[in-house]
Design a protein around this motif. Structure first.
Motif, PDB file in Angstrom:
ATOM      1  N   ASP A  76      38.401  27.630  30.115  1.00 38.02           N
ATOM      2  CA  ASP A  76      37.865  26.587  31.002  1.00 38.02           C
ATOM      3  C   ASP A  76      37.868  27.130  32.432  1.00 38.02           C
ATOM      4  N   ALA A  77      36.946  28.016  32.733  1.00 37.38           N
ATOM      5  CA  ALA A  77      36.890  28.674  34.044  1.00 37.38           C
ATOM      6  C   ALA A  77      35.452  29.023  34.348  1.00 37.38           C
ATOM      7  N   GLN A  78      35.179  29.129  35.637  1.00 33.13           N
ATOM      8  CA  GLN A  78      33.835  29.471  36.076  1.00 33.13           C
ATOM      9  C   GLN A  78      33.888  30.140  37.431  1.00 33.13           C
ATOM     10  N   VAL A  79      32.817  30.850  37.760  1.00 37.21           N
ATOM     11  CA  VAL A  79      32.678  31.474  39.066  1.00 37.21           C
ATOM     12  C   VAL A  79      32.383  30.378  40.087  1.00 37.21           C
ATOM     13  N   ASP A  80      33.060  30.440  41.224  1.00 43.64           N
ATOM     14  CA  ASP A  80      32.915  29.415  42.246  1.00 43.64           C
ATOM     15  C   ASP A  80      32.682  30.069  43.597  1.00 43.64           C
ATOM     16  N   GLY A  81      32.213  29.308  44.548  1.00 43.27           N
ATOM     17  CA  GLY A  81      31.948  29.837  45.884  1.00 43.27           C
ATOM     18  C   GLY A  81      31.449  28.734  46.799  1.00 43.27           C
ATOM     19  N   LEU A 329      27.185  35.425  48.491  1.00 40.54           N
ATOM     20  CA  LEU A 329      27.808  36.119  47.354  1.00 40.54           C
ATOM     21  C   LEU A 329      28.934  37.046  47.778  1.00 40.54           C
ATOM     22  N   ASN A 330      29.127  37.242  49.074  1.00 38.31           N
ATOM     23  CA  ASN A 330      30.249  38.064  49.527  1.00 38.31           C
ATOM     24  C   ASN A 330      31.574  37.324  49.466  1.00 38.31           C
ATOM     25  N   ASP A 331      31.520  36.020  49.259  1.00 32.86           N
ATOM     26  CA  ASP A 331      32.742  35.219  49.255  1.00 32.86           C
ATOM     27  C   ASP A 331      32.728  34.306  48.036  1.00 32.86           C
ATOM     28  N   ILE A 332      33.097  34.869  46.885  1.00 28.99           N
ATOM     29  CA  ILE A 332      33.169  34.093  45.654  1.00 28.99           C
ATOM     30  C   ILE A 332      34.560  34.246  45.055  1.00 28.99           C
ATOM     31  N   TRP A 333      34.898  33.332  44.165  1.00 27.45           N
ATOM     32  CA  TRP A 333      36.193  33.360  43.484  1.00 27.45           C
ATOM     33  C   TRP A 333      36.050  32.696  42.128  1.00 27.45           C
ATOM     34  N   ILE A 334      37.132  32.679  41.392  1.00 25.95           N
ATOM     35  CA  ILE A 334      37.157  32.077  40.063  1.00 25.95           C
ATOM     36  C   ILE A 334      38.021  30.819  40.120  1.00 25.95           C
ATOM     37  N   LEU A 403      38.802  37.810  43.498  1.00 25.90           N
ATOM     38  CA  LEU A 403      38.524  39.163  43.020  1.00 25.90           C
ATOM     39  C   LEU A 403      39.036  40.191  44.014  1.00 25.90           C
ATOM     40  N   ASN A 404      39.482  41.320  43.494  1.00 20.68           N
ATOM     41  CA  ASN A 404      39.916  42.408  44.358  1.00 20.68           C
ATOM     42  C   ASN A 404      38.709  43.019  45.076  1.00 20.68           C
ATOM     43  N   GLN A 405      39.009  43.739  46.163  1.00 18.89           N
ATOM     44  CA  GLN A 405      37.961  44.315  46.987  1.00 18.89           C
ATOM     45  C   GLN A 405      37.095  45.269  46.177  1.00 18.89           C
ATOM     46  N   GLY A 406      35.766  45.083  46.264  1.00 23.49           N
ATOM     47  CA  GLY A 406      34.834  45.988  45.611  1.00 23.49           C
ATOM     48  C   GLY A 406      34.591  45.727  44.147  1.00 23.49           C
ATOM     49  N   GLN A 407      35.140  44.661  43.593  1.00 23.68           N
ATOM     50  CA  GLN A 407      34.952  44.406  42.174  1.00 23.68           C
ATOM     51  C   GLN A 407      33.524  43.965  41.859  1.00 23.68           C
ATOM     52  N   ASP A 408      32.905  43.204  42.771  1.00 25.36           N
ATOM     53  CA  ASP A 408      31.534  42.730  42.535  1.00 25.36           C
ATOM     54  C   ASP A 408      30.618  43.320  43.597  1.00 25.36           C
ATOM     55  N   CYS A 419      33.575  32.205  32.417  1.00 29.79           N
ATOM     56  CA  CYS A 419      34.405  33.398  32.279  1.00 29.79           C
ATOM     57  C   CYS A 419      35.739  33.009  31.653  1.00 29.79           C
ATOM     58  N   GLU A 420      36.493  34.010  31.237  1.00 28.43           N
ATOM     59  CA  GLU A 420      37.802  33.809  30.633  1.00 28.43           C
ATOM     60  C   GLU A 420      38.832  34.666  31.373  1.00 28.43           C
ATOM     61  N   PRO A 421      39.588  34.065  32.257  1.00 29.57           N
ATOM     62  CA  PRO A 421      40.586  34.841  32.991  1.00 29.57           C
ATOM     63  C   PRO A 421      41.908  34.942  32.236  1.00 29.57           C
ATOM     64  N   LYS A 422      42.582  36.058  32.451  1.00 30.29           N
ATOM     65  CA  LYS A 422      43.954  36.266  31.967  1.00 30.29           C
ATOM     66  C   LYS A 422      44.831  36.519  33.181  1.00 30.29           C
TER      67      LYS A 422
END
Length: 426
Positions: A76-81, A329-334, A403-408, A419-422
């Motif tokens: 139960d997760a999604q990309v947010d921003g 898109l430079n500032d997104i999170w989960i 997300l860590n720097q440079g991941q996207d 998405c499915e985060p762990k």
């Protein structure tokens, strides 16, 4: 495998001749007894192999338990921003739209333009009003020292006028007094001359005096009468001069009183100059506002991102009407909604792996924060648990994963992707 030799053959029962027929029928109908087998092989090699397999299964189960208990996951997760709506700050006619839907824009890009002609006219008018106000303020500022000098000189002139008026009054009164004295003497001389003339008239009738003496008395009487008339005229003129001198003194005193209001006149001039300066500031503010409105005719992108537009050429827009939406898109999170039972060991900074459904790629990140309320509590219609009708339901808490720097770096992720985060808690 070697044949088993430890199975004992069943012993044959003793039979009698009378039972030979029955025994034969019984042996022919009964099935042979089953053969007993051992549960474990007796071979040492087989036993060793089984022990190794059992140990491997136990070790694998231990490490699997260690691994699966080291993280918490949820689907139960999604990309947010952020969604940044851009609206018009002025009303007007949209004359140009420079972007299309889903176009990538940079900060500072002109997205649309509103017809600027009306606002340019307002700027020109405000500039003219400001120039007029500045000129008025400068002229009033110049009048302050002029008023000061003028009132000072007026005071001096009024004081001198009073001195002159006092001197004129004194001179007129002195002249009037002299004329009055002369009139008195002339009247006395006229009385004596008229009396002499009357006496001489009686004497001339009696022929007691000469005609020459009588004529002299007549001339003297006429001369004294004329002297009285002249003295009266001179006294009247002197009295009139006294009145004029006193009027001049009153005027000089009034001029002095008017001149003594010089400080008030200077203060009034200074107040008018300050009022004009305030008017200049007001016109300056009006000009700046008109310039701002002129600048608002161009709508700029505040950040980099993907644009979604609602504006079209020809629209008449009003202040506050939404025209564009930018997704940076430079500032997104989960945003991951974990069960409340999964948050026991979870804390800020824990490492996370996010697998995105759209491309199957795994991204690295970490927990940024944990929400202060459940999703049910922050919903538009939170549930109400009435007394006697309560059912315990496991709640979910939103967790923000950054997300860590440079991941996207290629900006593949979009808002709303599943998405499915762990989150690794141990």
């Amino acid at each position: 495998m070697a044949p088993r030799t430890d199975i004992e053959a069943p012993s044959a029962p003793l039979e009698t001749p009378a039972n030979d027929h029955a025994a034969s029928e019984t042996h022919s109908a009964a099935p042979p007894p089953p053969r007993r087998r051992r549960l474990l092989p007796t071979s040492p090699r087989a036993r060793l192999l089984l022990m190794i397999v059992a140990i491997a299964v136990v070790v694998g189960a231990f490490f699997a338990w260690r691994y699966f208990s080291s993280y918490e996951s949820t689907d139960d997760a999604q990309v947010d921003g952020h969604l940044m709506p851009l609206s018009a700050r002025i009303s007007g006619y949209v004359s140009k739209v420079n972007v299309d839907d889903n176009q990538i824009v940079k900060a500072g890009t002109v997205l649309a333009e509103i017809d600027p002609r009306v606002y340019q006219i307002a700027v020109d008018q405000a500039q003219a009003n400001l120039s007029t106000a500045i000129a008025t303020a400068q002229s009033l500022k110049i009048t302050i020292p002029i008023t000061h000098i003028s009132t000072t000189s007026q005071v001096s002139a009024a004081q001198a006028g009073i001195a002159n008026a006092n001197a004129a009054v004194a001179a007129a009164e002195s002249q009037y007094a002299a004329d009055q004295a002369q009139l008195t003497r002339a009247q006395a001389d006229n009385v004596r001359a008229q009396a002499d003339l009357q006496r001489y008239s009686q004497l001339i009738a009696k022929k007691e005096i000469s005609q020459q003496t009588y004529d002299a008395a007549v001339a003297t009487a006429k001369a004294s009468a004329s002297a009285v008339t002249a003295a009266q005229a001179s006294a009247a003129a002197a009295e009139q001069q006294v009145g004029q001198a006193k009027a001049g003194l009153a005027e000089a005193q009034a001029n002095l009183q008017s001149a003594q209001t010089g400080p008030q006149q200077v203060s009034s001039a200074r107040a008018r100059a300050q009022s004009a300066l305030a008017t200049v500031q007001q016109k300056q503010a009006a000009l700046e506002r008109a310039q701002l409105n002129l600048g608002y005719t161009k709508i700029y992108a505040p950040v980099d991102g993907i644009i979604m537009k609602n504006a079209e050429v020809g629209m008449n827009v009003q202040p506050g009407q939404q025209l564009f939406t930018i997704v940076p898109l430079n500032d997104i999170w989960i945003t991951a909604n974990f069960k409340e039972t999964q948050l026991h060991y979870m804390k800020k900074g824990d490492r996370a792996e996010i697998e995105v459904d759209s491309n199957g790629q795994t991204y690295e990140g970490h927990i940024d924060s944990i929400a202060g309320a459940t999703g049910a509590r922050t919903s538009l219609l939170p549930p109400e648990n009435a007394t006697g009708n309560y059912v315990k339901v496991v709640q979910r808490i939103p967790v923000k994963i950054v997300l860590n720097q440079g991941q996207d770096a290629n900006h593949f992720l979009r808002l709303g992707m599943s998405c499915e985060p762990k989150v690794f808690v141990k």
